[in-house]
Design a protein around this motif. Structure first.
Motif, short mmCIF file in Angstrom:
data_model
loop_
_atom_site.label_atom_id
_atom_site.label_comp_id
_atom_site.label_asym_id
_atom_site.label_seq_id
_atom_site.Cartn_x
_atom_site.Cartn_y
_atom_site.Cartn_z
N ASP A 56 0.83 -1.20 0.00
CA ASP A 56 0.00 0.00 0.00
C ASP A 56 0.87 1.26 0.00
O ASP A 56 0.61 2.22 -0.73
N ALA A 57 1.92 1.24 0.81
CA ALA A 57 2.82 2.39 0.88
C ALA A 57 3.52 2.62 -0.46
O ALA A 57 3.69 3.77 -0.88
N ARG A 58 3.91 1.55 -1.15
CA ARG A 58 4.55 1.68 -2.46
C ARG A 58 3.63 2.43 -3.43
O ARG A 58 4.06 3.34 -4.12
N ASP A 59 2.38 1.99 -3.49
CA ASP A 59 1.45 2.63 -4.42
C ASP A 59 1.21 4.09 -4.05
O ASP A 59 1.24 4.96 -4.91
N LYS A 60 0.99 4.35 -2.77
CA LYS A 60 0.69 5.72 -2.36
C LYS A 60 1.87 6.66 -2.62
O LYS A 60 1.67 7.80 -3.08
#
Length: 136
Positions: A56-60
């Motif tokens: 999730d952090a990668r995408d955000k």
């Protein structure tokens, strides 16, 4: 700034997004950043703040950086204004965490082969934002 025929401001020169190399290269930076965070013990405090998975952090971060660098506003389209400081308030961000984030991002940019002058320029911009995020 001059306006184009459709009344949107004309861009004077390439954006940092263009200089980085567009979405593909932004994704490379983000993926290397999180790979380093996951692998290097020197980033353990930073990694600990991200929970069990980094997907999730990668995408955000990818969506955010695209817009922050002057490219597509993927983050804003999905979530509205980034409100960076407010969104990060639940996390303890002190000098250690700020520095780990900056060093990790610097290394990611170097590892994917960005030109040194561009890395230096982005390092300065990242420092300003990261320092503003401190809440400890």
């Amino acid at each position: 700034m001059a306006a184009s025929d459709d009344d949107t401001p004309a861009q004077l020169g390439p954006t940092p997004f263009d200089l980085v190399g567009g979405e593909t290269r932004v994704r490379e930076i983000v993926d290397r950043f999180y790979d380093l965070m996951d692998l290097e013990p020197s980033f353990k405090e930073l990694r600990a703040a991200h929970g069990s998975t980094l997907d999730d952090a990668r995408d955000k971060l990818f969506w955010f950086l695209c817009g922050w660098l002057g490219g597509p506003q993927h983050y804003i389209e999905r979530f509205g204004h980034p409100r960076l400081r407010a969104r990060h308030m639940p996390f303890a961000i002190g000098i250690l965490e700020r520095n780990q984030w900056l060093i990790c991002m610097h290394q990611a940019m170097v590892d994917i082969g960005l030109d040194t002058p561009l890395v230096d320029r982005l390092d300065q911009s990242f420092f300003t934002t990261a320092d503003w995020m401190r809440n400890q």
